[in-house]
Design a protein around this motif. Structure first.
Motif, PDB file in Angstrom:
ATOM      1  N   UNK A  99      -7.108  16.916  -6.547  1.00  0.00           N
ATOM      2  CA  UNK A  99      -5.648  16.147  -6.886  1.00  0.00           C
ATOM      3  C   UNK A  99      -4.556  16.347  -6.190  1.00  0.00           C
ATOM      4  N   UNK A 100      -4.578  17.148  -5.103  1.00  0.00           N
ATOM      5  CA  UNK A 100      -3.422  17.280  -3.976  1.00  0.00           C
ATOM      6  C   UNK A 100      -4.319  16.685  -2.475  1.00  0.00           C
ATOM      7  N   UNK A 101      -5.651  16.098  -2.526  1.00  0.00           N
ATOM      8  CA  UNK A 101      -6.290  16.060  -1.103  1.00  0.00           C
ATOM      9  C   UNK A 101      -5.908  14.000  -1.990  1.00  0.00           C
ATOM     10  N   UNK A 102      -5.955  13.784  -2.991  1.00  0.00           N
ATOM     11  CA  UNK A 102      -5.984  12.324  -3.345  1.00  0.00           C
ATOM     12  C   UNK A 102      -4.331  11.825  -3.459  1.00  0.00           C
ATOM     13  N   UNK A 103      -3.251  13.102  -3.625  1.00  0.00           N
ATOM     14  CA  UNK A 103      -2.145  12.398  -1.733  1.00  0.00           C
ATOM     15  C   UNK A 103      -2.200  12.213  -0.384  1.00  0.00           C
ATOM     16  N   UNK A 104      -3.038  11.942   0.134  1.00  0.00           N
ATOM     17  CA  UNK A 104      -3.193  11.882   1.446  1.00  0.00           C
ATOM     18  C   UNK A 104      -4.233  10.723   2.008  1.00  0.00           C
ATOM     19  N   UNK A 105      -4.047  10.037   3.082  1.00  0.00           N
ATOM     20  CA  UNK A 105      -5.308   9.550   2.675  1.00  0.00           C
ATOM     21  C   UNK A 105      -6.676   9.440   2.608  1.00  0.00           C
ATOM     22  N   UNK A 106      -7.170   7.889   3.019  1.00  0.00           N
ATOM     23  CA  UNK A 106      -8.780   8.403   2.335  1.00  0.00           C
ATOM     24  C   UNK A 106      -8.892   7.577   3.880  1.00  0.00           C
ATOM     25  N   UNK A 152     -17.341   2.167  13.705  1.00  0.00           N
ATOM     26  CA  UNK A 152     -15.641   2.078  13.157  1.00  0.00           C
ATOM     27  C   UNK A 152     -15.127   2.734  11.626  1.00  0.00           C
ATOM     28  N   UNK A 153     -14.850   2.218  10.913  1.00  0.00           N
ATOM     29  CA  UNK A 153     -14.068   3.565  10.114  1.00  0.00           C
ATOM     30  C   UNK A 153     -13.462   2.447   9.002  1.00  0.00           C
ATOM     31  N   UNK A 154     -12.913   2.881   7.933  1.00  0.00           N
ATOM     32  CA  UNK A 154     -11.858   3.186   6.374  1.00  0.00           C
ATOM     33  C   UNK A 154     -10.958   3.456   6.379  1.00  0.00           C
ATOM     34  N   UNK A 155      -9.969   3.073   6.225  1.00  0.00           N
ATOM     35  CA  UNK A 155      -9.102   3.844   5.755  1.00  0.00           C
ATOM     36  C   UNK A 155      -8.161   3.180   4.605  1.00  0.00           C
ATOM     37  N   UNK A 156      -7.560   3.855   3.505  1.00  0.00           N
ATOM     38  CA  UNK A 156      -7.122   4.137   2.553  1.00  0.00           C
ATOM     39  C   UNK A 156      -5.644   4.507   2.154  1.00  0.00           C
ATOM     40  N   UNK A 157      -4.258   3.887   1.719  1.00  0.00           N
ATOM     41  CA  UNK A 157      -3.949   5.244   1.513  1.00  0.00           C
ATOM     42  C   UNK A 157      -3.079   4.480  -0.130  1.00  0.00           C
ATOM     43  N   UNK A 158      -2.690   5.297  -0.890  1.00  0.00           N
ATOM     44  CA  UNK A 158      -1.950   4.643  -2.215  1.00  0.00           C
ATOM     45  C   UNK A 158      -0.056   6.017  -2.451  1.00  0.00           C
ATOM     46  N   UNK A 159       0.466   5.057  -1.570  1.00  0.00           N
ATOM     47  CA  UNK A 159       2.024   6.189  -1.837  1.00  0.00           C
ATOM     48  C   UNK A 159       2.372   6.433  -2.995  1.00  0.00           C
ATOM     49  N   UNK A 160       2.684   7.198  -3.026  1.00  0.00           N
ATOM     50  CA  UNK A 160       2.955   7.747  -4.690  1.00  0.00           C
ATOM     51  C   UNK A 160       4.240   7.690  -5.022  1.00  0.00           C
ATOM     52  N   UNK A 161       4.594   6.528  -4.868  1.00  0.00           N
ATOM     53  CA  UNK A 161       5.880   5.644  -5.398  1.00  0.00           C
ATOM     54  C   UNK A 161       6.376   6.321  -6.835  1.00  0.00           C
ATOM     55  N   UNK A 329       3.688   6.373 -15.301  1.00  0.00           N
ATOM     56  CA  UNK A 329       3.784   5.740 -14.464  1.00  0.00           C
ATOM     57  C   UNK A 329       2.898   4.512 -13.680  1.00  0.00           C
ATOM     58  N   UNK A 330       1.963   4.298 -14.814  1.00  0.00           N
ATOM     59  CA  UNK A 330       0.741   3.303 -14.622  1.00  0.00           C
ATOM     60  C   UNK A 330       1.901   1.785 -15.499  1.00  0.00           C
ATOM     61  N   UNK A 331       2.864   2.045 -15.764  1.00  0.00           N
ATOM     62  CA  UNK A 331       3.298   1.281 -15.865  1.00  0.00           C
ATOM     63  C   UNK A 331       4.538   0.081 -14.988  1.00  0.00           C
ATOM     64  N   UNK A 332       3.982   1.008 -14.118  1.00  0.00           N
ATOM     65  CA  UNK A 332       4.598  -0.072 -13.014  1.00  0.00           C
ATOM     66  C   UNK A 332       3.484  -0.397 -11.887  1.00  0.00           C
ATOM     67  N   UNK A 333       4.235  -1.126 -11.293  1.00  0.00           N
ATOM     68  CA  UNK A 333       3.011  -1.481  -9.891  1.00  0.00           C
ATOM     69  C   UNK A 333       2.624  -0.332  -8.622  1.00  0.00           C
ATOM     70  N   UNK A 334       1.606  -0.301  -8.441  1.00  0.00           N
ATOM     71  CA  UNK A 334       1.161   0.043  -7.019  1.00  0.00           C
ATOM     72  C   UNK A 334       0.733  -0.533  -5.547  1.00  0.00           C
ATOM     73  N   UNK A 335       0.904  -0.125  -4.688  1.00  0.00           N
ATOM     74  CA  UNK A 335       0.708  -0.481  -3.654  1.00  0.00           C
ATOM     75  C   UNK A 335      -0.536  -0.159  -3.192  1.00  0.00           C
TER      76      UNK A 335
END
Length: 507
Positions: A99-106, A152-161, A329-335
């Motif tokens: 769960x802690x790692x999920x808060x960081x970029x992948x 190369x590579x791919x990166x993704x990150x979802x800010x925990x708004x 939190x699922x009621x709100x949009x995610x970026x």
């Protein structure tokens, strides 16, 4: 003159959103049994041997039996029950780290090699293998071959708004602490079970010894009665009655032997051994251990704060409370920010050529506002689960207090019973001594003396049983107070200080 806004100010709304954590904050468990806490003592703790004070974690050492202490220590170190509880802690700890790692970029590295053979003319009529840097032509087949290399590579990150990740970490951490409490509860139950089984073994062994002694007395009494019958001084009825008593006494020895084997095997399994492993160690008969003359007991408030199963229920409540925020939190949009980067081309050397860098970054906004009430239903489900956990916590507290009051009352009454039976045994011993003096003086016969000795053994048997009940009730008191566990070492995983961001989410 109009000035363009500062780039730092452009990120201010996102920073403010990042500080938002939806869902209810946890403020502790519901107040339960306030009258007992305010009273400051247990109602049934009237026995004079009970005194206020903090309980002793290793309470079994107060019984003064080195064999019992060794058995409890072996069980706590080698029992599969403890190993299973520790495995659940590691499992919950791994989930918390996830769960802690999920808060960081992948970031995921990629490497690709593509070889394609295309119809002639698609790469141009003038292309050739040497001129195109990796493209090869074949006039005989009318087709072109193409090699492509990429690194190369791919990166993704979802800010925990809105704090969904923070609430997930909060719930996972509470679950870890719940598992530590479950381990402590397993230690409490195991130490009590080992001690109770050990006391039961010693009681049965003492009863078996007294049974054998009673059988010898009855055998001697029967022989003397037969001699009197042969001399015409006793009836056949007296002989038959004594034979019946002797047969009944000998028959009692069979189930006692079975009980001894049962308790020996049970102790072996509790300590992580195979049945029969402790036969040689525990076969010698020793007395049932007695509780100490003074037994320190805590108060209801300390029981609620200390007893592991109550702490486990409280941590389960905290975890379920955090799940409300996860679903809210699922009621709100995610970026989600997605990035793709790499070096590559038609030559293998392109993967190390900075001029061949390709990069793509894009934000993706998603919002499941048309979920037809699924999110609201999930929130309602989390609310109900939190209320269920709160009710289970209150029930656990009340049952723990009842357990403590019952065990304290039983301990006091059993102690009085043991004292009375001890006086009865002492009286039977004195009677046997006095009648022995009469036999020596010729004013009483040996048969009467043997009958008095048998009564003495009956009194001794009652004392042994009462003694075992007293020690068993002492063990029940220690278990009801939640004693028998120790704090995990500082080096234990996830037992250290809580990170600042987690504390902010759980305050």
């Amino acid at each position: 003159m109009r000035h363009a806004p500062s780039p730092a100010l452009a990120w201010l709304p996102l920073a403010l959103l990042g500080a938002c954590t939806v869902g209810p904050d946890y403020h502790g468990p519901p107040a339960t049994a306030a009258d007992a806490v305010q009273r400051g003592s247990f109602v049934r703790a009237a026995d004079p041997s009970l005194r206020p004070g903090p309980g002793v974690a290793r309470w079994w050492e107060g019984l003064g039996d080195a064999t019992l202490t060794a058995l409890v220590d072996d069980a706590l170190a080698h029992s599969p029950t403890i190993d299973a509880a520790q495995a659940r802690i590691r499992e919950a700890g791994a989930r918390l780290r996830t769960q802690r790692a999920d808060r960081l970029p992948s970031v995921s590295p990629t490497a690709a090699y593509v070889h394609a053979r295309l119809p002639g003319g698609l790469l141009g009529s003038g292309s050739s293998g040497g001129e195109s840097g990796g493209a090869e032509s074949s006039s005989s087949s009318g087709s072109n071959a193409l090699d492509f290399y990429n690194l190369g590579g791919t990166a993704s990150w979802e800010p925990d708004f809105f704090g969904a990740r923070r609430r997930s970490v909060e719930s996972a951490r509470a679950t870890v602490e719940e598992r530590f409490a479950d381990l402590a509860d397993a230690q409490v139950s195991l130490s009590a079970q080992v001690a109770q089984t050990y006391v039961a073994l010693r009681e049965v062994q003492e009863r078996s010894r007294l049974n054998a002694e009673s059988s010898r007395l009855q055998q001697r009494q029967l022989e003397l009665t037969r001699q009197r019958y042969d001399a015409g001084a006793a009836s056949q009825l007296q002989v038959e009655r004594l034979q019946n008593q002797l047969a009944s006494t000998d028959a009692q020895r069979i189930p006692l032997a079975a009980e001894v084997s049962q308790y020996l095997d049970q102790l072996a399994v509790l300590t992580g051994r195979s049945p029969g492993s402790l036969d040689q160690t525990l076969t010698p008969i020793v007395p049932v251990p007695l509780p100490p003359t003074e037994v320190p007991i805590s108060d209801p408030a300390a029981l609620i704060a200390h007893r592991p199963d109550i702490r486990s229920a409280e941590r389960a409540l905290a975890a379920s409370n955090a799940q409300i925020g996860v679903n809210t939190a699922k009621l709100f949009p995610s970026l989600n920010f997605l990035g793709i980067f790499g070096l590559g081309g038609t030559n293998i050397g392109d993967v190390v050529d900075p001029s061949k860098l390709t990069a793509l970054a894009t934000p993706m906004l998603s919002w499941s506002f048309l979920d037809f009430g699924r999110t609201r239903a999930a929130i309602d489900q989390s609310d109900a689960q939190r209320d269920l956990a709160a009710a289970q916590y209150r029930q656990r507290v009340l049952e723990a207090l009842q357990d403590a009051e019952t065990s304290l009352s039983r301990f006091g009454n059993t102690r009085l019973q043991y004292a009375q039976l001890l006086r009865a045994e002492q009286s039977a011993v004195r009677a046997a001594t006095l009648n022995g003096q009469r036999v020596a003086a010729g004013t009483s016969n040996v048969i009467d003396q043997l009958d008095i000795e048998r009564q003495r053994l009956s009194a001794a048997l009652a004392v042994v049983q009462a003694k075992a009940q007293l020690t068993d009730s002492y063990i029940a008191v220690q278990k009801s107070l939640g004693l028998g566990w120790s704090e995990p070492p500082a080096s234990a995983p996830l037992s250290g200080a809580q990170p600042a961001e987690d504390r902010a989410a759980t305050r």
